[in-house]
Design a protein around this motif. Sequence first.
Motif, short mmCIF file in Angstrom:
data_model
loop_
_atom_site.label_atom_id
_atom_site.label_comp_id
_atom_site.label_asym_id
_atom_site.label_seq_id
_atom_site.Cartn_x
_atom_site.Cartn_y
_atom_site.Cartn_z
N ALA A 333 42.92 61.81 48.52
CA ALA A 333 42.34 60.94 49.53
C ALA A 333 41.81 59.63 48.97
O ALA A 333 41.27 58.83 49.74
CB ALA A 333 41.21 61.68 50.27
N THR A 334 41.91 59.37 47.68
CA THR A 334 41.33 58.16 47.10
C THR A 334 42.37 57.41 46.28
O THR A 334 43.26 58.01 45.67
CB THR A 334 40.13 58.50 46.21
N THR A 335 42.21 56.10 46.25
CA THR A 335 43.04 55.23 45.42
C THR A 335 42.16 54.18 44.76
O THR A 335 41.10 53.81 45.29
CB THR A 335 44.13 54.52 46.24
N LEU A 336 42.60 53.69 43.62
CA LEU A 336 41.95 52.60 42.92
C LEU A 336 42.91 51.43 42.82
O LEU A 336 44.12 51.63 42.68
CB LEU A 336 41.51 53.03 41.52
N GLN A 337 42.35 50.22 42.90
CA GLN A 337 43.19 49.01 42.89
C GLN A 337 42.62 48.01 41.89
O GLN A 337 41.41 47.78 41.84
CB GLN A 337 43.24 48.39 44.28
N PHE A 338 43.52 47.43 41.09
CA PHE A 338 43.14 46.41 40.12
C PHE A 338 44.14 45.27 40.22
O PHE A 338 45.35 45.50 40.37
CB PHE A 338 43.13 46.97 38.69
N GLY A 339 43.63 44.04 40.12
CA GLY A 339 44.53 42.90 40.22
C GLY A 339 43.90 41.64 39.68
O GLY A 339 42.68 41.56 39.45
N PHE A 340 44.75 40.65 39.47
CA PHE A 340 44.29 39.34 39.02
C PHE A 340 45.08 38.28 39.77
O PHE A 340 46.31 38.38 39.90
CB PHE A 340 44.49 39.16 37.51
N SER A 341 44.37 37.25 40.24
CA SER A 341 45.00 36.16 40.99
C SER A 341 44.67 34.83 40.32
O SER A 341 43.53 34.61 39.86
CB SER A 341 44.50 36.13 42.44
N GLN A 342 45.66 33.96 40.29
CA GLN A 342 45.50 32.60 39.78
C GLN A 342 45.69 31.64 40.94
O GLN A 342 46.75 31.65 41.59
CB GLN A 342 46.50 32.31 38.67
N ILE A 343 44.68 30.81 41.21
CA ILE A 343 44.69 29.91 42.37
C ILE A 343 44.63 28.46 41.88
O ILE A 343 43.85 28.13 40.97
CB ILE A 343 43.48 30.18 43.30
N HIS A 344 45.45 27.63 42.50
CA HIS A 344 45.40 26.20 42.22
C HIS A 344 45.40 25.45 43.55
O HIS A 344 46.24 25.68 44.41
CB HIS A 344 46.59 25.73 41.38
N ARG A 345 44.43 24.56 43.70
CA ARG A 345 44.35 23.69 44.88
C ARG A 345 44.55 22.25 44.44
O ARG A 345 43.84 21.76 43.54
CB ARG A 345 43.01 23.85 45.60
N ALA A 346 45.51 21.59 45.07
CA ALA A 346 45.80 20.19 44.72
C ALA A 346 44.67 19.27 45.17
O ALA A 346 43.74 19.67 45.87
CB ALA A 346 47.13 19.78 45.35
N ARG A 347 44.77 18.02 44.79
CA ARG A 347 43.73 17.05 45.11
C ARG A 347 43.64 16.80 46.61
O ARG A 347 44.64 16.79 47.32
CB ARG A 347 44.01 15.72 44.41
N GLN A 348 42.45 16.58 47.05
CA GLN A 348 42.21 16.21 48.45
C GLN A 348 42.53 14.73 48.66
O GLN A 348 42.35 13.91 47.75
CB GLN A 348 40.75 16.49 48.82
N GLU A 349 43.01 14.42 49.85
CA GLU A 349 43.35 13.03 50.17
C GLU A 349 42.53 12.55 51.36
O GLU A 349 42.30 13.28 52.32
CB GLU A 349 44.85 12.91 50.51
N ILE A 350 42.08 11.31 51.26
CA ILE A 350 41.37 10.65 52.35
C ILE A 350 42.04 9.29 52.56
O ILE A 350 42.14 8.48 51.63
CB ILE A 350 39.87 10.46 52.04
#
Length: 404
Positions: A333-350
């Motif tokens: 009835a149980t599970t374990l979860q492991f993970g890694f994420s790499q996030i990149h957000r580009a420059r904001q423009e105005i």
Amino acid sequence: MIDTEATHARDLLISSSGAPMFRNTNHPIAVMSPLPVALALSAGTALAQRTLARRNRQLTAQLAEAEARVQALQRHLKHMERRLDELPHSATVSARATTAPSAPPTTQTAQRTAASRPGSFDIDEDAAQRALERTLTQSGALLLPQGSKSITPGLSDHRTKRDSSVLVDIASPATGARSPALADQSLRRNEFIAPVEFRAGLPMEGQFEFSVPPQHVCASRRDALGDVTNTNGSGIDDITVGWAKTLMQEKGAMPYLIGHVSLNTGTGKRTDGQVALLAGYRQLTGEVVALRRQDPQALFASASYGYVFDCDYVKPGAVTGLTLGTVLATSRATTLQFGFSQIHRARQEINAASIPGSDETYGLINIGASLVLSRDVMLSVSTDIGVGSDAPKYSFDVALPVTF
């Protein structure tokens, strides 16, 4: 004298049909007539046939009754198996020990006994597989079958802390003249989000997705002089509509592939009072998820790209993400979860001009666990720990998927 007695005996042995059963011949001993013998044999045969037919009917009824009892026992057995699946592991083991205390030890029993020792896992493969599949469905690495639906209420706490320098005017104590200078400030932000997600399995291995995330934000700012400003704001975050499709089934060395497309509608408020809610921008996101199962373990990887549309001359940067993770069914009835994420957000423009220093790159370490409460309800908890100066400090998520 002999002829008279024979005649008298013949007269006494006349059948009801008038045919003599014995008749005189020239032989001194009387012989039996063939007609009465045939009638007796015919009557006996009819009686035997009726007896055999009645016996056949009785046996057929008894067989039908036995089959009905077998079917009832099979239904009862399936019901008890479902009840055992819904029970916690300790209660199931206790029930098995109570119902079969004197059963001889088998290989499977010995394996379970050995697995229950410290440092080992006791895994029911079928139940563990169901727990694994529900966890993968909740994480988006597996789709619901056609006709199935799920509603997932949840609660999330995202905490962000940023230290930065701002340009301020400082008055000289001696002359009173004001001059610009850099001062440090600390921004703290807590986002409490209560999302409600809906998923429905579609034909042709598809899935419809819909989410509404109400949120409440508590923000504080501490300047270089120690003054603290607290602000609060609430609103409905952007409604998201999505569609997913199985692209390829797992076969040989090829993984199971899923494609996701979602639209962030930008219906939320951008600000509430003086608090930025970070909503109100439309975003189109595409994602591909690869899954490789080796029950009771599964490995998954995903790549996503989100394009953000501009609004009122402000255009947040596009978001690119890569994720690698694993899910392990540790019990029935149980599970374990492991993970890694790499996030990149580009420059904001105005006004079509990019803002230097507005891009972000950071990592997230994900640790989670899931518990199957019943056949239709599961509890999922997870936490994300930020890695890097641009990363959120941490987040804590609780979800209660209900499948029907």
